[in-house]
Design an enzyme around this catalytic site. Structure first.
Site, PDB file in Angstrom:
ATOM      1  N   ASP A  29     123.433 -24.227 109.405  1.00  0.00           N
ATOM      2  CA  ASP A  29     122.983 -23.132 108.298  1.00  0.00           C
ATOM      3  C   ASP A  29     124.797 -21.901 109.210  1.00  0.00           C
ATOM      4  O   ASP A  29     124.424 -21.312 109.433  1.00  0.00           O
ATOM      5  CB  ASP A  29     121.787 -22.121 109.428  1.00  0.00           C
ATOM      6  CG  ASP A  29     121.424 -21.086 108.703  1.00  0.00           C
ATOM      7  OD1 ASP A  29     120.258 -20.315 108.640  1.00  0.00           O
ATOM      8  OD2 ASP A  29     121.874 -20.569 107.527  1.00  0.00           O
ATOM      9  N   LEU A  60     117.982  -6.660 117.916  1.00  0.00           N
ATOM     10  CA  LEU A  60     119.582  -7.446 116.899  1.00  0.00           C
ATOM     11  C   LEU A  60     119.636  -8.005 116.268  1.00  0.00           C
ATOM     12  O   LEU A  60     120.417  -7.458 114.684  1.00  0.00           O
ATOM     13  CB  LEU A  60     120.236  -8.217 117.844  1.00  0.00           C
ATOM     14  CG  LEU A  60     120.627  -7.960 119.629  1.00  0.00           C
ATOM     15  CD1 LEU A  60     120.899  -7.955 120.380  1.00  0.00           C
ATOM     16  CD2 LEU A  60     121.039  -6.610 119.573  1.00  0.00           C
ATOM     17  N   GLY A  61     118.086  -8.725 115.834  1.00  0.00           N
ATOM     18  CA  GLY A  61     118.480  -9.559 114.112  1.00  0.00           C
ATOM     19  C   GLY A  61     117.048 -10.182 114.260  1.00  0.00           C
ATOM     20  O   GLY A  61     116.644 -10.121 115.294  1.00  0.00           O
ATOM     21  N   GLY A  88     115.151 -12.900 111.417  1.00  0.00           N
ATOM     22  CA  GLY A  88     115.247 -13.937 110.798  1.00  0.00           C
ATOM     23  C   GLY A  88     113.301 -14.627 109.947  1.00  0.00           C
ATOM     24  O   GLY A  88     112.522 -14.017 110.741  1.00  0.00           O
TER      25      GLY A  88
END
Ligand SMILES: *[C@@H]1O[C@H](CO)[C@@H](O)[C@H](O)[C@H]1NC(C)=O
Ligand SMILES: *[C@@H]1O[C@H](CO)[C@@H](O)[C@H](O)[C@H]1NC(C)=O
Ligand SMILES: *[C@@H]1O[C@H](CO)[C@@H](O)[C@H](O)[C@H]1NC(C)=O
Ligand SMILES: *[C@@H]1O[C@H](CO)[C@@H](O)[C@H](O)[C@H]1NC(C)=O
Length: 781
Positions: free
Chosen positions: A618, A500-501, A503
């Site tokens: 963040d 999904l993502g 980092g």
């Protein structure tokens, strides 16, 4: 697994029959037990606190060793106490000086036995049962066990303190089956919060071998299903327990991992009663489901949590029901020293404390209600809703928070009260490298939390000695979190297939919990954790798990197996605000403003309302997610802290994302909650203008940095340029102006000039004026 259990088994005495005169167990180590033939259940002593032992029966083949019965819950036995089956048939628990602690007086006993059902029995020479633990339940019943005429379960006092608690499940003699709030420490019933209403017909509670739990009539017809899902007793360990929070839960635990692929090897709830205990409590139950002045709400896992209003804190940190006390001096009623100006209100929407008002007004405005309560030195809380203003008697009881509640609570608190520990902004001598440490303001408190936890562990008898147990025990406090195995998450995500993502610190995968109606989850796999981070994962998980707010993405569980550290969150079907905002189909202004409100509320909660202050560090569009009804929820909070050792120091030392980070990250300045306010300001501008803060593709150079351009437009009265291709916003330029002004306040270079999130929220909502913001000076170097 097997290896881990060997020590326990090897030391256990595998008695099947407990014979007269010669059998005894001594409370000094936990290895001496009487096991059932299969070894599923054990009877023996369990140390609850140093030197305090419980004579108990527990599931012996699972690492949790869950206790299902105990003899002396309100009178722990000291070390050296002994349980014996005497030659005359008495079954007695004596302390080392021979003083009686607990006993079963029976004669004609031939032997005793721990059965595979979890029942401990005393049998006579005709094999008739003289006494059985099944007839004297504490807080649980097991399959094959019944609760009949006057039978009751009394909840434990807390998760770790097994003494008699505040709730009772009672098969009344008149046939009604009820859950009631006990007039603790007395037994009186002060209000049933659940009843089957079967007076005259109810007879007994039956927990049958198919895992159905029913209330039946005398002729065995089923009158009421307490648990209607069913689960095979051959495949699952099961128990029905009235837990310390007042909820009756049917738990199951797979007996073997092979049987049910994907199901967690832990207790999971099959069914529970009542559906929402917070709303079920009758008005006269005094403290309700939580304590006085405390507010009950249902978490995403459907478990009740108790929280204190802003400005209040728990009287006893270790007892969720101890009630809340104000952290400030109450208002003086002395005419000379009238101090109304020192007080203000905190609004809690969807909150009520039903009943107990000393004055009520109808047809009044909210402001009138505030002023009236402010002027009244006896008024501590007012409830406003539907143009009614109710002033409540103090202390308040039965508080509840739920989206179905139309009223809001106005809580009077002293201004500038120091209840919320804000990180020090006074100390000036900081060098660059300590910025990181300062940044992890919570590191300090995290060590502190660890110490607290340790103390709590020692006090409440979590046994730290054995690694096995420690590893598998629920993290204290994080009681609603599930511990997943890596294998389960691997299965749930189909081998971490759908990303999904990703980092710097983690990758996120989509997953499905098949055994939970295919519930969707987001699994975050953390990268490269520092060696000693395991403990911190626990502590952090613990602090995150205490957060509970509709604008925060909910943490459901975690996995902590060696290298594998994962966090499991609720799945947010509409992706991130970033995706929503910056692709072609522009969301309408109303939706964007709702996102701004929701994000502000979530931040407000993290900064001011949850038990440990959390700085997100963040905030950016990618970290604000949208659920199926486009409600915005902040994600990733606390994660920055999780990774502080391994990650943040190596690179730039700056956490956060370029374009959103506050200038103090680049300076020798302490990091406070105001860094989030800064990032929120940038996000707010992006929401208004539907573009990224930094956009190098624009034609006009002075429009490249949105925050600079927005200030220019504000200053020269050309705000329409910001929203030139947005008709809706252009037609509502007054509102756009207000929001831009709030954003400019948020991005002030000097953190102390930035308003706190509460004030930001008030400005956005329009409850306070937005003053003209000063120029935020150039800061990006
Ligand atoms: C337990 O004792 C009873 C009666 O003495 C006997 O019939 C039975 O076989 C014994 N069971 C075991 C497992 O020793
Ligand atoms: C059982 O015990 C009773 C006394 O308690 C005794 O009279 C009887 O004879 C015993 N029966 C057997 C079968 O041992
Ligand atoms: C458990 O709670 C009861 C009731 O408050 C208290 O009296 C008792 O001391 C507690 N026991 C332990 C071991 O903390
Ligand atoms: C248990 O109870 C349910 C519901 O009454 C029933 O359908 C089922 O057959 C029962 N199972 C057993 C083993 O008695």
């Amino acid at each position: 697994m097997l290896v881990l259990f060997l020590p326990i088994l090897a030391n256990a005495q595998s008695y099947r029959n407990v014979s007269l005169g010669s059998s005894s167990l001594i409370a000094n180590n936990e290895n001496s037990t009487w096991l059932s033939p299969s070894g599923d259940f054990a009877f023996g002593f369990r140390q609850m606190v140093p030197g305090g032992y419980l004579l108990a029966i527990w599931f012996n083949k699972i690492p949790e060793r869950t206790i299902v019965w105990s003899a002396n819950r309100d009178n722990l036995a000291e070390q050296g106490s002994r349980i014996q089956l005497l030659a005359d048939g008495r079954f007695v628990l004596d302390d080392p000086r021979g003083q009686l602690i607990w006993a079963v007086a029976s004669s004609g006993v031939a032997y005793g036995a721990m059965l595979d059902t979890g029942n401990f029995v005393l049998i006579d020479n005709t094999s008739a049962v003289l006494w059985q633990s099944f007839d004297h339940p504490t807080d649980s019943i097991l399959p094959a066990q019944m609760l009949s005429n006057q039978g009751r379960l009394v909840s434990s006092f807390s998760e770790t303190n097994y003494s008699s608690g505040r709730f009772i499940f009672w098969m009344q003699g008149d046939g009604n089956l009820v859950l009631y709030n006990r007039k603790f420490p007395m037994d009186d019933n002060i209000g049933a919060y659940f009843a089957t209403n079967t007076v005259g017909s109810g007879f007994k509670v039956v927990f049958n071998q198919s895992g159905y739990i029913t209330l039946t009539a005398e002729n065995e017809t089923v009158l009421y299903f307490l648990s209607s899902n069913g689960a095979s007793t051959a495949q699952y360990y099961q128990r029905l327990v009235l837990e310390y929070d007042g909820v009756l839960r049917h738990y199951v635990y797979p007996k073997s991992g092979d049987l049910t692929v994907g199901r967690p090897m832990s207790w999971s709830v099959l069914d529970f009663l009542p559906g929402n205990i917070c709303l079920s409590m009758p008005i006269n139950t005094a403290w309700g489901a939580c304590g006085f002045n405390s507010i009950c709400s249902l978490g995403i896992d459907r478990r009740p949590t108790c929280s204190c209003p802003t400005g209040y804190s728990l009287i006893d940190q270790s007892d969720r029901m101890s009630g809340c006390k104000p952290d400030f001096g109450s208002q003086s009623c002395d005419q000379e020293s009238k101090d109304t100006s020192l007080f203000t209100f905190v609004d809690m929407p969807n909150t009520n404390f039903p009943g107990g008002e000393y004055m009520s007004y109808t047809q009044v405005q909210e402001d009138w209600c505030r002023q009236d309560c402010l002027d009244d030195c006896l008024c501590a809380f007012a409830i406003y809703g539907g143009s009614n203003c109710l002033k409540k008697k103090y202390p308040l009881s039965n508080g509840r928070l739920d989206s179905s509640i139309g009223q809001k609570a106005l809580i009077k608190i002293r201004k500038n009260n120091a209840t919320i520990a804000t990180p020090s902004t006074s100390s000036k001598k900081r060098n660059r490298s300590t910025v990181i440490i300062t940044g992890s303001v919570l590191l300090g408190s995290s060590v502190f939390v660890n110490i607290l936890l340790l103390i709590a562990l020692l006090l409440f008898g979590f046994r730290l000695r054995s690694k096995v147990v420690q590893k598998h025990s629920t993290p204290p406090g994080g009681t609603h979190l599930r511990s997943f195995t890596f294998k389960e998450l691997q299965d749930a995500t189909n081998g971490f297939k759908e990303e999904l993502g990703n980092g710097a610190c983690s990758n996120v995968y989509k997953g499905t919990l098949e055994y939970e109606n295919d519930r969707l989850i987001a699994v975050k796999k953390l990268k490269k954790m520092a060696n000693d981070s395991a403990k911190e994962l626990k502590a952090e998980v613990n602090s995150i798990s205490r957060t509970n707010h509709k604008n925060l993405v909910q943490l459901l569980g975690y996995c902590d197996e060696g290298e594998n550290k994962l966090l499991v969150y609720e799945y947010m079907s509409n992706g991130s605000v970033g995706d929503f905002l910056f692709n072609n189909s522009r969301p309408n202004l109303y939706q964007r403003l709702q996102i701004a409100f929701s994000t502000a509320r979530g931040l407000c909660y993290l900064h001011e309302e949850c038990s440990t202050q959390i700085i997100h560090c963040d905030i950016k569009p990618q970290n604000v997610l949208l659920d199926e009804s486009l409600v915005a929820k902040i994600s990733d909070f606390g994660l920055a802290k999780l990774l502080r050792d391994g990650q943040t120091r190596t690179t730039t030392g700056i956490r956060g994302t370029r374009g959103y980070v506050a200038p103090e990250w680049f300076r020798n300045m302490p990091i406070t909650v105001k860094v989030d306010v800064y990032s929120f300001g940038i996000l707010l501008l992006e929401l208004i203008c539907c573009r990224r803060n930094v956009d190098t593709s624009v034609v006009n150079e002075n429009e490249e940095i949105l925050s600079d351009w927005a200030y220019d437009c504000y200053k020269y009265g050309t705000l329409h340029l910001l929203v030139s291709n947005d008709e809706e916003a252009s037609n509502d330029i007054k509102r756009v102006k207000k929001f831009v002004m709030v954003a400019i306040w948020c991005i002030q270079e000097d953190p102390s000039l930035r308003p706190n999130m509460k004030r930001v929220l008030h400005m956005l909502e329009g409850s306070v004026e937005v003053p003209h913001p000063p120029y935020p000076e150039s800061f990006m170097d």
